[in-house]
Design an enzyme around this catalytic site. Structure first.
Site, PDB file in Angstrom:
ATOM      1  N   ASN A   1      -2.096  -6.491   7.773  1.00 47.03           N
ATOM      2  CA  ASN A   1      -2.011  -7.778   7.082  1.00 47.03           C
ATOM      3  C   ASN A   1      -3.130  -8.002   6.079  1.00 47.03           C
ATOM      4  OD1 ASN A   1      -1.503 -10.802   6.757  1.00 47.03           O
ATOM      5  ND2 ASN A   1      -3.513 -10.769   7.718  1.00 47.03           N
TER       6      ASN A   1
ATOM      7  N   TYR B   1      -2.024  -6.417  -8.731  1.00 49.19           N
ATOM      8  CA  TYR B   1      -1.661  -6.906  -7.398  1.00 49.19           C
ATOM      9  C   TYR B   1      -0.247  -6.506  -7.014  1.00 49.19           C
ATOM     10  CZ  TYR B   1      -0.499 -10.036  -3.555  1.00 49.19           C
ATOM     11  OH  TYR B   1      -0.085 -10.539  -2.346  1.00 49.19           O
TER      12      TYR B   1
END
Length: 257
Positions: free
Chosen positions: A85, A150
C-alpha cells in the site's frame, strides 16, 4: 490465523486495511515511517481484537531501512497476505520535475513493492497459498489525465499484478490489484495539493471495504468506484482483440506502401 504485512499502515488506506484484517482475526506486521502512529494503532488493535501485532519502522525508499522488512517477509512465522500500500504522489509535470524527487517516487511506488513481493512470493509458492494486494490507481488506465510520472508508476503496479497473477495463480497464490480513484488520504497534502479542490472523493473506509469484497471474490482487478463491471469486462475483451493481431509476421496493410 494467518499473518498480514501492510506497508504504509500508519494512516489512510493502510491503517484501514490493518483494522479490517485485525477484525478478521489476522495477526499483523505493520510498516511505515511514523513510529508513534504505528504503536498507537498496534495498541488499539491488540486491545480490540486480541491479535499479535509487530511494528517495523521503515522508510521504504531507503535501502538500509527496507532490508529488515524484506527479511521479515522471508522469515517465520510466514506472511500469508502482503498489502503493498505504501506510495506517494508528485505534483507537477515531467519537464519541470525534480530528478531527485522522481527517483524517490520510483523507489517507493515501483522498486519497493517489487522487492517486497519478490521476498515473499517464493514462500507462498512453496506453501501453495498466500495473497498479495497491490494498491495501484485508476490513473494506471488513464495516464493522460495525470502529468508527470505518478500514473506511470501505478501502471507498473497494475501490470506487475497482472503478470504475476498469470504466473502464480495456478500455484495457489492470489494476486489482487486495487485501483482507487480520488480517495480521502494524506497523499494530497504530502504532495502539496489540496483535496478540497478534488471532486467526488471516496472515503477511505468505503474504499477498503469495497476492495475487501473484491478480495473475497478473488478478483484480479478491483475498481471500487466503477458502477458496472461490464465496463471492465468490455475493456478486457478489447484488449484480447488487440492482442490477437500481435502474432502476425508481416506489418499490417496500413503500414505497407
Amino acid at each position: 490465523m494467518s499473518t498480514a504485512l501492510i506497508t504504509g499502515a500508519s494512516s489512510g488506506i493502510g491503517a484501514v486495511y490493518a483494522r479490517r484484517l485485525a477484525a478478521r482475526g489476522h495477526d499483523l506486521v505493520i510498516v511505515a515511517r511514523a513510529t508513534d502512529r504505528l504503536n498507537t494503532l498496534a495498541e488499539e488493535l491488540r486491545a480490540a481484537h486480541g491479535v499479535a501485532i509487530e511494528v517495523i519502522t521503515a522508510d521504504l525508499t531507503d535501502g538500509a531501512e527496507l532490508e529488515p522488512v524484506l527479511e521479515r517477509l522471508r522469515s517465520d512465522p510466514p506472511i500469508d497476505i502482503l498489502v503493498n500500500n505504501a506510495g506517494a504522489g508528485l505534483l507537477g509535470n515531467f519537464a519541470t520535475a525534480n530528478p531527485d524527487e522522481m527517483y524517490k517516487l520510483l523507489r517507493l511506488n515501483v522498486l519497493a513493492p517489487t522487492l517486497l513481493t519478490s521476498a515473499v512470493i517464493g514462500g507462498m509458492v512453496e506453501r501453495g497459498s498466500g495473497s498479495i494486494i497491490n494498491v495501484a490507481s485508476v490513473l494506471a488506465l488513464l495516464p493522460e489525465y495525470s502529468a508527470g510520472i505518478y500514473a506511470a508508476t501505478k501502471s507498473y503496479v497494475l501490470t506487475l499484478s497482472q503478470s504475476l497473477a498469470a504466473e502464480v495463480n495456478s500455484k495457489g497464490v492470489y494476486v489482487q490489484a486495487v485501483l482507487p480513484a480520488a480517495t480521502r488520504t494524506e497523499i494530497y497534502d504530502r504532495a502539496g495539493g489540496d483535496i478540497s479542490k478534488v471532486p467526488d472523493v471516496m472515503e477511505v473506509d468505503d474504499l477498503v471495504d469495497a476492495a475487501l469484497v473484491g478480495f473475497d471474490r478473488k478478483e484480479l482487478v478491483t475498481i471500487p468506484p466503477v458502477p458496472d463491471v461490464a465496463a471492465w469486462d468490455s475493456f478486457e475483451q478489447a484488449r484480447g482483440v488487440l492482442a490477437s493481431g500481435f502474432s502476425n509476421s508481416k506489418p499490417a496493410a496500413r503500414y505497407r506502401g
